[in-house]
Design a protein around this motif. Sequence first.
Motif, PDB file in Angstrom:
ATOM      1  N   LEU A 120       0.934  -1.279  -0.101  1.00  0.00           N
ATOM      2  CA  LEU A 120       0.041  -0.265  -0.037  1.00  0.00           C
ATOM      3  C   LEU A 120       0.928   1.326   0.042  1.00  0.00           C
ATOM      4  O   LEU A 120       1.817   1.273   0.958  1.00  0.00           O
ATOM      5  CB  LEU A 120      -1.053   0.009   1.101  1.00  0.00           C
ATOM      6  CG  LEU A 120      -1.690  -1.152   1.480  1.00  0.00           C
ATOM      7  CD1 LEU A 120      -2.719  -0.912   2.606  1.00  0.00           C
ATOM      8  CD2 LEU A 120      -2.616  -1.723   0.437  1.00  0.00           C
ATOM      9  N   VAL A 121       0.558   2.108  -0.927  1.00  0.00           N
ATOM     10  CA  VAL A 121       1.351   3.362  -1.006  1.00  0.00           C
ATOM     11  C   VAL A 121       0.462   4.301  -0.745  1.00  0.00           C
ATOM     12  O   VAL A 121      -0.245   4.818  -1.591  1.00  0.00           O
ATOM     13  CB  VAL A 121       2.244   3.366  -2.168  1.00  0.00           C
ATOM     14  CG1 VAL A 121       3.014   4.691  -2.222  1.00  0.00           C
ATOM     15  CG2 VAL A 121       3.051   2.236  -2.595  1.00  0.00           C
ATOM     16  N   THR A 122       0.700   5.415   0.385  1.00  0.00           N
ATOM     17  CA  THR A 122      -0.252   6.464   0.437  1.00  0.00           C
ATOM     18  C   THR A 122       0.338   7.738  -0.290  1.00  0.00           C
ATOM     19  O   THR A 122       1.559   7.893  -0.303  1.00  0.00           O
ATOM     20  CB  THR A 122      -0.483   6.884   1.808  1.00  0.00           C
ATOM     21  OG1 THR A 122       0.889   7.395   2.582  1.00  0.00           O
ATOM     22  CG2 THR A 122      -0.831   5.698   2.609  1.00  0.00           C
ATOM     23  N   GLY A 123      -0.454   8.466  -0.944  1.00  0.00           N
ATOM     24  CA  GLY A 123       0.145   9.711  -1.475  1.00  0.00           C
ATOM     25  C   GLY A 123       0.626   9.137  -2.860  1.00  0.00           C
ATOM     26  O   GLY A 123       1.813   9.687  -3.380  1.00  0.00           O
ATOM     27  N   GLY A 124       0.163   8.047  -3.472  1.00  0.00           N
ATOM     28  CA  GLY A 124       0.804   7.127  -4.359  1.00  0.00           C
ATOM     29  C   GLY A 124       0.571   7.794  -5.735  1.00  0.00           C
ATOM     30  O   GLY A 124       1.148   7.441  -6.723  1.00  0.00           O
ATOM     31  N   ALA A 125      -0.216   8.782  -5.991  1.00  0.00           N
ATOM     32  CA  ALA A 125      -0.530   9.380  -7.257  1.00  0.00           C
ATOM     33  C   ALA A 125       0.264  10.365  -7.753  1.00  0.00           C
ATOM     34  O   ALA A 125       0.271  10.691  -9.060  1.00  0.00           O
ATOM     35  CB  ALA A 125      -2.298   9.958  -7.157  1.00  0.00           C
ATOM     36  N   SER A 126       1.145  10.854  -7.245  1.00  0.00           N
ATOM     37  CA  SER A 126       2.120  11.976  -7.284  1.00  0.00           C
ATOM     38  C   SER A 126       3.659  11.677  -6.974  1.00  0.00           C
ATOM     39  O   SER A 126       3.884  11.088  -6.063  1.00  0.00           O
ATOM     40  CB  SER A 126       1.624  13.144  -6.685  1.00  0.00           C
ATOM     41  OG  SER A 126       2.316  14.304  -7.018  1.00  0.00           O
ATOM     42  N   GLY A 127       4.353  12.427  -7.543  1.00  0.00           N
ATOM     43  CA  GLY A 127       5.851  12.497  -7.199  1.00  0.00           C
ATOM     44  C   GLY A 127       6.528  11.264  -6.547  1.00  0.00           C
ATOM     45  O   GLY A 127       6.668  10.217  -7.564  1.00  0.00           O
ATOM     46  N   ILE A 128       7.095  11.120  -5.493  1.00  0.00           N
ATOM     47  CA  ILE A 128       7.689  10.148  -4.973  1.00  0.00           C
ATOM     48  C   ILE A 128       6.918   9.082  -4.685  1.00  0.00           C
ATOM     49  O   ILE A 128       7.455   7.788  -4.937  1.00  0.00           O
ATOM     50  CB  ILE A 128       8.378  10.518  -3.481  1.00  0.00           C
ATOM     51  CG1 ILE A 128       9.565  11.450  -3.765  1.00  0.00           C
ATOM     52  CG2 ILE A 128       8.834   9.351  -2.856  1.00  0.00           C
ATOM     53  CD1 ILE A 128      10.009  12.501  -2.277  1.00  0.00           C
ATOM     54  N   GLY A 129       5.631   8.874  -4.285  1.00  0.00           N
ATOM     55  CA  GLY A 129       4.748   8.036  -4.047  1.00  0.00           C
ATOM     56  C   GLY A 129       4.372   7.328  -5.464  1.00  0.00           C
ATOM     57  O   GLY A 129       4.144   5.955  -5.469  1.00  0.00           O
ATOM     58  N   TYR A 130       4.337   8.027  -6.558  1.00  0.00           N
ATOM     59  CA  TYR A 130       4.200   7.297  -7.779  1.00  0.00           C
ATOM     60  C   TYR A 130       5.471   6.506  -8.232  1.00  0.00           C
ATOM     61  O   TYR A 130       5.082   5.264  -8.727  1.00  0.00           O
ATOM     62  CB  TYR A 130       3.789   8.615  -8.885  1.00  0.00           C
ATOM     63  CG  TYR A 130       3.339   8.095 -10.385  1.00  0.00           C
ATOM     64  CD1 TYR A 130       2.173   7.283 -10.545  1.00  0.00           C
ATOM     65  CD2 TYR A 130       4.398   7.910 -11.246  1.00  0.00           C
ATOM     66  CE1 TYR A 130       1.927   6.744 -11.915  1.00  0.00           C
ATOM     67  CE2 TYR A 130       4.105   7.439 -12.530  1.00  0.00           C
ATOM     68  CZ  TYR A 130       2.989   6.878 -12.728  1.00  0.00           C
ATOM     69  OH  TYR A 130       2.658   6.389 -13.878  1.00  0.00           O
ATOM     70  N   ALA A 131       6.396   7.141  -8.014  1.00  0.00           N
ATOM     71  CA  ALA A 131       7.700   6.539  -8.206  1.00  0.00           C
ATOM     72  C   ALA A 131       7.802   5.251  -7.585  1.00  0.00           C
ATOM     73  O   ALA A 131       8.273   4.266  -7.747  1.00  0.00           O
ATOM     74  CB  ALA A 131       8.944   7.231  -8.293  1.00  0.00           C
ATOM     75  N   ILE A 132       7.425   5.081  -6.284  1.00  0.00           N
ATOM     76  CA  ILE A 132       7.497   4.148  -5.385  1.00  0.00           C
ATOM     77  C   ILE A 132       6.571   3.116  -5.961  1.00  0.00           C
ATOM     78  O   ILE A 132       6.886   1.660  -5.885  1.00  0.00           O
ATOM     79  CB  ILE A 132       6.893   4.465  -4.040  1.00  0.00           C
ATOM     80  CG1 ILE A 132       8.333   5.307  -3.342  1.00  0.00           C
ATOM     81  CG2 ILE A 132       6.679   3.036  -3.087  1.00  0.00           C
ATOM     82  CD1 ILE A 132       7.680   5.952  -2.073  1.00  0.00           C
ATOM     83  N   SER A 133       5.263   3.374  -6.186  1.00  0.00           N
ATOM     84  CA  SER A 133       4.328   2.487  -6.780  1.00  0.00           C
ATOM     85  C   SER A 133       4.725   1.743  -7.999  1.00  0.00           C
ATOM     86  O   SER A 133       4.461   0.556  -8.036  1.00  0.00           O
ATOM     87  CB  SER A 133       2.983   3.415  -7.050  1.00  0.00           C
ATOM     88  OG  SER A 133       2.418   3.874  -5.869  1.00  0.00           O
ATOM     89  N   GLN A 134       5.332   2.423  -8.844  1.00  0.00           N
ATOM     90  CA  GLN A 134       5.873   1.986 -10.057  1.00  0.00           C
ATOM     91  C   GLN A 134       6.957   0.788  -9.729  1.00  0.00           C
ATOM     92  O   GLN A 134       6.954  -0.104 -10.138  1.00  0.00           O
ATOM     93  CB  GLN A 134       6.432   2.919 -10.921  1.00  0.00           C
ATOM     94  CG  GLN A 134       7.001   2.373 -12.296  1.00  0.00           C
ATOM     95  CD  GLN A 134       7.094   3.337 -13.484  1.00  0.00           C
ATOM     96  OE1 GLN A 134       6.845   4.542 -13.420  1.00  0.00           O
ATOM     97  NE2 GLN A 134       7.667   2.971 -14.727  1.00  0.00           N
ATOM     98  N   LYS A 135       7.992   1.292  -8.806  1.00  0.00           N
ATOM     99  CA  LYS A 135       9.025   0.507  -8.813  1.00  0.00           C
ATOM    100  C   LYS A 135       8.711  -0.922  -8.080  1.00  0.00           C
ATOM    101  O   LYS A 135       9.234  -1.996  -8.327  1.00  0.00           O
ATOM    102  CB  LYS A 135       9.991   1.293  -7.708  1.00  0.00           C
ATOM    103  CG  LYS A 135      11.236   0.506  -7.422  1.00  0.00           C
ATOM    104  CD  LYS A 135      12.301   0.306  -8.715  1.00  0.00           C
ATOM    105  CE  LYS A 135      12.764   1.557  -9.214  1.00  0.00           C
ATOM    106  NZ  LYS A 135      13.700   1.055 -10.489  1.00  0.00           N
ATOM    107  N   LEU A 136       7.787  -0.783  -7.014  1.00  0.00           N
ATOM    108  CA  LEU A 136       7.190  -1.914  -6.190  1.00  0.00           C
ATOM    109  C   LEU A 136       6.698  -2.789  -7.101  1.00  0.00           C
ATOM    110  O   LEU A 136       6.510  -3.989  -7.054  1.00  0.00           O
ATOM    111  CB  LEU A 136       6.413  -1.458  -4.995  1.00  0.00           C
ATOM    112  CG  LEU A 136       7.267  -0.779  -3.906  1.00  0.00           C
ATOM    113  CD1 LEU A 136       6.108  -0.352  -2.679  1.00  0.00           C
ATOM    114  CD2 LEU A 136       8.251  -1.895  -3.360  1.00  0.00           C
ATOM    115  N   ALA A 137       5.560  -2.159  -7.735  1.00  0.00           N
ATOM    116  CA  ALA A 137       4.855  -2.993  -8.940  1.00  0.00           C
ATOM    117  C   ALA A 137       5.878  -3.705  -9.956  1.00  0.00           C
ATOM    118  O   ALA A 137       5.846  -5.125 -10.322  1.00  0.00           O
ATOM    119  CB  ALA A 137       3.971  -2.260  -9.575  1.00  0.00           C
ATOM    120  N   GLU A 138       6.992  -3.085 -10.328  1.00  0.00           N
ATOM    121  CA  GLU A 138       7.965  -3.715 -11.177  1.00  0.00           C
ATOM    122  C   GLU A 138       8.415  -4.820 -10.416  1.00  0.00           C
ATOM    123  O   GLU A 138       9.103  -5.630 -11.112  1.00  0.00           O
ATOM    124  CB  GLU A 138       9.035  -2.711 -11.782  1.00  0.00           C
ATOM    125  CG  GLU A 138       8.485  -1.604 -12.849  1.00  0.00           C
ATOM    126  CD  GLU A 138       9.182  -0.295 -13.184  1.00  0.00           C
ATOM    127  OE1 GLU A 138       8.932   0.221 -14.087  1.00  0.00           O
ATOM    128  OE2 GLU A 138      10.274  -0.451 -12.348  1.00  0.00           O
TER     129      GLU A 138
END
Length: 247
Positions: free
Chosen positions: A11-29
């Motif tokens: 789960l990534v809070t604030g995941g739609a923008s900036g650092i959170g988006y990059a985290i979401s992409q990286k974890l999904a990868e």
Amino acid sequence: MGVQHVNSLALVTGGASGIGYAISQKLAERGFNVAIGDLKNYEESAENLKKLGLPVVGLPLDVTSWDSCAQFVEASLSHFRTDHVDVLVNNAGIIRDSLFVKMSREDWDLVIRVHLYGAFNMTKQVVESMISKQHGRIVNMSSLSWTGNVGQANYASAKAGLIGFTKTLAKELGRYNITVNAIAPGFIDTPMTRSVPDKIREKFMERLAIRRIGDPVDVANLVAFLASDEASYITGEVIGVTGGLTF
Ligand code: NAP
């Protein structure tokens, strides 16, 4: 690293923008199923990642609200058909900067609520299932500002508070193989920092050992490591991603 986290939920809070988006992409990868929670743009951010073939869902979330956090976690579990959250990244954040003499009670309150109550509200929702699985990773997004920064009495206090939270939970939860760490980024290029005037940006540049502004992926790489099995003996730490920046 390869795909080693298939069917694990992050789960990534604030995941739609900036650092959170990059985290979401990286974890999904890295193979995690990722639920992005945010106030807005959560659907389109998730759609962008889904177009890359990544297992992501975007859901509404206001971390200041207990009920919203409960609904977000429930919807994430149900979407990915699991009963267990493996990784929680408490990343949602805001700034409301001003010198302390001018700081309003509202701006103090909001910043503390988003960062500190936000981390409390989200962590409470997942911790029992992590304990029962004897496994979990919690990453709290602090900031180099926790060391004190002019104009950020509210933000620095919240980010320092997150470090006390991190270190305490690390001690309480280590026996269940749950690690809890904080990341303290320096100056990262995101919508949050784009409003910083050029003059201040230049001052930051002068204080950087590595002469570039940080990229969100610089932070996401560390989150991916902390979420991995390789990081199972790292807990209670505050790790900088600053390019050598000092205030
Ligand atoms: P960002 O691009 O503004 O992303 C933060 C996200 O959190 C936004 O989508 C924001 O939504 C969301 N958010 C705000 N309040 C929320 C709430 N109540 N519930 C759910 N989501 C909420 O900023 P960022 O730079 O990526 O920041 C991510 C984290 O890193 C923050 O915790 C920040 O304090 C920390 N950080 C950033 C830097 C940096 O240099 N960028 C440095 C150190 C630490 P809205 O856009 O609608 O507000």
